[in-house]
Design a protein around this motif. Sequence first.
Motif, PDB file in Angstrom:
ATOM      1  N   GLN A 185      -0.004 -56.738 144.625  1.00 26.25           N
ATOM      2  CA  GLN A 185      -0.408 -56.107 143.369  1.00 26.25           C
ATOM      3  C   GLN A 185      -0.391 -57.186 142.298  1.00 26.25           C
ATOM      4  O   GLN A 185       0.643 -57.819 142.059  1.00 26.25           O
ATOM      5  CB  GLN A 185       0.544 -54.973 142.995  1.00 26.25           C
ATOM      6  N   ILE A 186      -1.556 -57.404 141.662  1.00 32.41           N
ATOM      7  CA  ILE A 186      -1.726 -58.505 140.722  1.00 32.41           C
ATOM      8  C   ILE A 186      -2.021 -57.958 139.333  1.00 32.41           C
ATOM      9  O   ILE A 186      -2.887 -57.087 139.166  1.00 32.41           O
ATOM     10  CB  ILE A 186      -2.887 -59.435 141.156  1.00 32.41           C
ATOM     11  N   GLY A 187      -1.305 -58.464 138.349  1.00 30.87           N
ATOM     12  CA  GLY A 187      -1.535 -58.053 136.971  1.00 30.87           C
ATOM     13  C   GLY A 187      -0.984 -59.096 136.016  1.00 30.87           C
ATOM     14  O   GLY A 187      -0.818 -60.260 136.379  1.00 30.87           O
ATOM     15  N   THR A 188      -0.670 -58.664 134.807  1.00 29.15           N
ATOM     16  CA  THR A 188      -0.132 -59.582 133.805  1.00 29.15           C
ATOM     17  C   THR A 188       1.103 -58.980 133.155  1.00 29.15           C
ATOM     18  O   THR A 188       0.997 -57.991 132.419  1.00 29.15           O
ATOM     19  CB  THR A 188      -1.162 -59.906 132.716  1.00 29.15           C
ATOM     20  N   PRO A 189       2.284 -59.537 133.407  1.00 23.34           N
ATOM     21  CA  PRO A 189       3.487 -59.066 132.707  1.00 23.34           C
ATOM     22  C   PRO A 189       3.314 -59.224 131.201  1.00 23.34           C
ATOM     23  O   PRO A 189       2.838 -60.267 130.724  1.00 23.34           O
ATOM     24  CB  PRO A 189       4.585 -59.995 133.252  1.00 23.34           C
ATOM     25  N   THR A 190       3.689 -58.191 130.461  1.00 25.06           N
ATOM     26  CA  THR A 190       3.492 -58.214 129.009  1.00 25.06           C
ATOM     27  C   THR A 190       4.799 -57.869 128.313  1.00 25.06           C
ATOM     28  O   THR A 190       5.361 -56.791 128.502  1.00 25.06           O
ATOM     29  CB  THR A 190       2.397 -57.204 128.609  1.00 25.06           C
ATOM     30  N   THR A 215      -2.628 -58.189 126.514  1.00 24.78           N
ATOM     31  CA  THR A 215      -1.525 -58.521 127.409  1.00 24.78           C
ATOM     32  C   THR A 215      -1.173 -59.976 127.169  1.00 24.78           C
ATOM     33  O   THR A 215      -1.957 -60.731 126.582  1.00 24.78           O
ATOM     34  CB  THR A 215      -1.895 -58.355 128.899  1.00 24.78           C
ATOM     35  N   ASN A 216      -0.011 -60.382 127.622  1.00 20.15           N
ATOM     36  CA  ASN A 216       0.229 -61.817 127.695  1.00 20.15           C
ATOM     37  C   ASN A 216      -0.816 -62.429 128.618  1.00 20.15           C
ATOM     38  O   ASN A 216      -1.431 -61.729 129.436  1.00 20.15           O
ATOM     39  CB  ASN A 216       1.635 -62.108 128.204  1.00 20.15           C
ATOM     40  N   SER A 217      -1.045 -63.725 128.502  1.00 22.04           N
ATOM     41  CA  SER A 217      -2.098 -64.355 129.292  1.00 22.04           C
ATOM     42  C   SER A 217      -1.588 -64.761 130.668  1.00 22.04           C
ATOM     43  O   SER A 217      -0.382 -64.859 130.908  1.00 22.04           O
ATOM     44  CB  SER A 217      -2.659 -65.571 128.555  1.00 22.04           C
ATOM     45  N   TYR A 257      -5.265 -54.751 141.690  1.00 22.90           N
ATOM     46  CA  TYR A 257      -5.638 -55.797 140.722  1.00 22.90           C
ATOM     47  C   TYR A 257      -5.854 -55.133 139.367  1.00 22.90           C
ATOM     48  O   TYR A 257      -6.716 -54.256 139.234  1.00 22.90           O
ATOM     49  CB  TYR A 257      -6.916 -56.507 141.171  1.00 22.90           C
ATOM     50  N   SER A 258      -5.077 -55.536 138.379  1.00 25.34           N
ATOM     51  CA  SER A 258      -5.207 -54.895 137.065  1.00 25.34           C
ATOM     52  C   SER A 258      -5.095 -55.909 135.926  1.00 25.34           C
ATOM     53  O   SER A 258      -4.569 -55.600 134.864  1.00 25.34           O
ATOM     54  CB  SER A 258      -4.156 -53.796 136.899  1.00 25.34           C
ATOM     55  N   VAL A 259      -5.606 -57.116 136.148  1.00 27.18           N
ATOM     56  CA  VAL A 259      -5.643 -58.107 135.070  1.00 27.18           C
ATOM     57  C   VAL A 259      -6.698 -57.676 134.052  1.00 27.18           C
ATOM     58  O   VAL A 259      -7.828 -57.333 134.416  1.00 27.18           O
ATOM     59  CB  VAL A 259      -5.964 -59.509 135.616  1.00 27.18           C
ATOM     60  N   LEU A 260      -6.337 -57.683 132.782  1.00 27.53           N
ATOM     61  CA  LEU A 260      -7.231 -57.275 131.706  1.00 27.53           C
ATOM     62  C   LEU A 260      -7.737 -58.497 130.943  1.00 27.53           C
ATOM     63  O   LEU A 260      -6.953 -59.365 130.561  1.00 27.53           O
ATOM     64  CB  LEU A 260      -6.506 -56.329 130.740  1.00 27.53           C
ATOM     65  N   SER A 261      -9.022 -58.550 130.712  1.00 27.01           N
ATOM     66  CA  SER A 261      -9.610 -59.661 129.954  1.00 27.01           C
ATOM     67  C   SER A 261      -9.254 -59.541 128.476  1.00 27.01           C
ATOM     68  O   SER A 261      -9.344 -58.459 127.887  1.00 27.01           O
ATOM     69  CB  SER A 261     -11.127 -59.658 130.112  1.00 27.01           C
ATOM     70  N   TRP A 265     -10.343 -59.155 122.382  1.00 27.67           N
ATOM     71  CA  TRP A 265      -9.245 -59.424 121.438  1.00 27.67           C
ATOM     72  C   TRP A 265      -9.487 -60.751 120.715  1.00 27.67           C
ATOM     73  O   TRP A 265      -9.402 -60.834 119.487  1.00 27.67           O
ATOM     74  CB  TRP A 265      -7.929 -59.438 122.208  1.00 27.67           C
ATOM     75  N   ARG A 266      -9.816 -61.788 121.486  1.00 23.54           N
ATOM     76  CA  ARG A 266     -10.089 -63.095 120.882  1.00 23.54           C
ATOM     77  C   ARG A 266     -11.319 -63.037 119.990  1.00 23.54           C
ATOM     78  O   ARG A 266     -11.327 -63.598 118.885  1.00 23.54           O
ATOM     79  CB  ARG A 266     -10.292 -64.150 121.973  1.00 23.54           C
ATOM     80  N   ASP A 267     -12.378 -62.374 120.464  1.00 19.11           N
ATOM     81  CA  ASP A 267     -13.613 -62.313 119.694  1.00 19.11           C
ATOM     82  C   ASP A 267     -13.428 -61.576 118.375  1.00 19.11           C
ATOM     83  O   ASP A 267     -14.193 -61.796 117.422  1.00 19.11           O
ATOM     84  CB  ASP A 267     -14.717 -61.629 120.512  1.00 19.11           C
ATOM     85  N   ALA A 268     -12.426 -60.707 118.310  1.00 17.80           N
ATOM     86  CA  ALA A 268     -12.131 -59.988 117.067  1.00 17.80           C
ATOM     87  C   ALA A 268     -11.334 -60.851 116.088  1.00 17.80           C
ATOM     88  O   ALA A 268     -11.003 -60.396 114.990  1.00 17.80           O
ATOM     89  CB  ALA A 268     -11.368 -58.705 117.365  1.00 17.80           C
ATOM     90  N   GLY A 269     -11.013 -62.090 116.490  1.00 20.71           N
ATOM     91  CA  GLY A 269     -10.250 -62.989 115.624  1.00 20.71           C
ATOM     92  C   GLY A 269      -8.766 -62.749 115.648  1.00 20.71           C
ATOM     93  O   GLY A 269      -8.035 -63.255 114.789  1.00 20.71           O
ATOM     94  N   LEU A 270      -8.294 -61.996 116.634  1.00 19.93           N
ATOM     95  CA  LEU A 270      -6.867 -61.715 116.744  1.00 19.93           C
ATOM     96  C   LEU A 270      -6.167 -62.811 117.538  1.00 19.93           C
ATOM     97  O   LEU A 270      -6.765 -63.446 118.415  1.00 19.93           O
ATOM     98  CB  LEU A 270      -6.659 -60.361 117.427  1.00 19.93           C
ATOM     99  N   THR A 271      -4.900 -63.030 117.246  1.00 19.95           N
ATOM    100  CA  THR A 271      -4.134 -64.103 117.889  1.00 19.95           C
ATOM    101  C   THR A 271      -3.891 -63.764 119.356  1.00 19.95           C
ATOM    102  O   THR A 271      -3.309 -62.722 119.664  1.00 19.95           O
ATOM    103  CB  THR A 271      -2.775 -64.273 117.191  1.00 19.95           C
ATOM    104  N   PRO A 272      -4.332 -64.634 120.280  1.00 16.95           N
ATOM    105  CA  PRO A 272      -4.072 -64.362 121.698  1.00 16.95           C
ATOM    106  C   PRO A 272      -2.574 -64.334 121.983  1.00 16.95           C
ATOM    107  O   PRO A 272      -1.798 -65.104 121.408  1.00 16.95           O
ATOM    108  CB  PRO A 272      -4.750 -65.532 122.419  1.00 16.95           C
ATOM    109  N   LEU A 273      -2.171 -63.453 122.858  1.00 15.06           N
ATOM    110  CA  LEU A 273      -0.774 -63.413 123.273  1.00 15.06           C
ATOM    111  C   LEU A 273      -0.506 -64.588 124.211  1.00 15.06           C
ATOM    112  O   LEU A 273      -1.366 -64.954 125.015  1.00 15.06           O
ATOM    113  CB  LEU A 273      -0.439 -62.083 123.955  1.00 15.06           C
ATOM    114  N   ARG A 274       0.673 -65.169 124.105  1.00 19.40           N
ATOM    115  CA  ARG A 274       1.010 -66.388 124.839  1.00 19.40           C
ATOM    116  C   ARG A 274       1.096 -66.144 126.353  1.00 19.40           C
ATOM    117  O   ARG A 274       1.120 -64.995 126.813  1.00 19.40           O
ATOM    118  CB  ARG A 274       2.342 -66.933 124.339  1.00 19.40           C
ATOM    119  N   PRO A 275       1.207 -67.204 127.151  1.00 14.39           N
ATOM    120  CA  PRO A 275       1.354 -67.044 128.595  1.00 14.39           C
ATOM    121  C   PRO A 275       2.588 -66.224 128.946  1.00 14.39           C
ATOM    122  O   PRO A 275       3.621 -66.301 128.281  1.00 14.39           O
ATOM    123  CB  PRO A 275       1.484 -68.488 129.092  1.00 14.39           C
ATOM    124  N   TRP A 276       2.466 -65.450 130.011  1.00 18.95           N
ATOM    125  CA  TRP A 276       3.551 -64.539 130.375  1.00 18.95           C
ATOM    126  C   TRP A 276       4.827 -65.294 130.717  1.00 18.95           C
ATOM    127  O   TRP A 276       5.929 -64.786 130.478  1.00 18.95           O
ATOM    128  CB  TRP A 276       3.129 -63.620 131.512  1.00 18.95           C
TER     129      TRP A 276
END
Length: 289
Positions: A185-190, A215-217, A257-261, A265-276
């Motif tokens: 099961q693959i995803g992104t811890p947030t 999510t965190n990256s 698999y539940s990784v979210l692009s 979020w980035r295109d809206a000018g919002l600060t990307p969340l850091r690596p998990w």
Amino acid sequence: MNAAVPPGTDLTARLLVTGAGGQLGRELLRLVPEARAYTRSGLDITDAAAVESAVRPGDVVLNCAAYTAVDRAESEPEAAFAVNATGPAVLARACARAGARLVHVSTDYVFPGTGAVPYETTDPTGPATVYGRSKLAGERAVREHCPNSQIVRTAWVYSGDDGDFVATMRRLERERDTVNVVTDQIGTPTYAADLAAGLLELAAGPGAPAVLHATNSGRASWFDLARAVFAGIGADPGRVRPCTSAEFPRPAPRPAYSVLSAAAWRDAGLTPLRPWESALTEALARVAH
């Protein structure tokens, strides 16, 4: 990530948090303690009259209230749909009538979980569980009833000290010699603190798209995350043993698999969340004190 409400905004006076007793709600209140906050006992979001009296003109409502017992939802669909679908509909109508804005937190479970590349906000949904279907119904209600709203999907949220996966791994490290954790099961811890900061940044600015992912990256399996927890607390990560989902059957199937692009979020000018990984390091340091 330590985002703050931008100077010059009056968000703190307008912020209303529902589901304030959960891990995300608590992190929001840690960052903005002045917010008006309601736990489940303080505000039943399915009660239209109560919600109408709570929402004021100009409010920004962050809806963190949710039924999150994924397995139990399979046998309690009415309870899941009440909180995850009816409640958001009630909030959306109240916000629309009051001229308030609604930011509604949703989940990766609205997707089928069978992909191989990160899900974009525009990708077709197709939940495989009662929980996922109830959350998707909530999204649709928000879009239908409140034009001034954003839906923020997230995944694998933890705080590290509240019965979540990271807290469970910390406990099992003390109790067991080895721990079996799934690798398929693959995803992104947030980290809940990072997600809360991102939601506040979103809430403080206008003009965001209707649906976003936060999510965190990066990406990981539950096995990867468990090993990282063990390593982060000074334990031997070799004590975490790999296994498959088939070895741990559950009432509700988990997404493979539940990784979210994060593109929207980035295109809206919002600060990307850091690596998990770096978020986890901070979370473990925080709960150690």
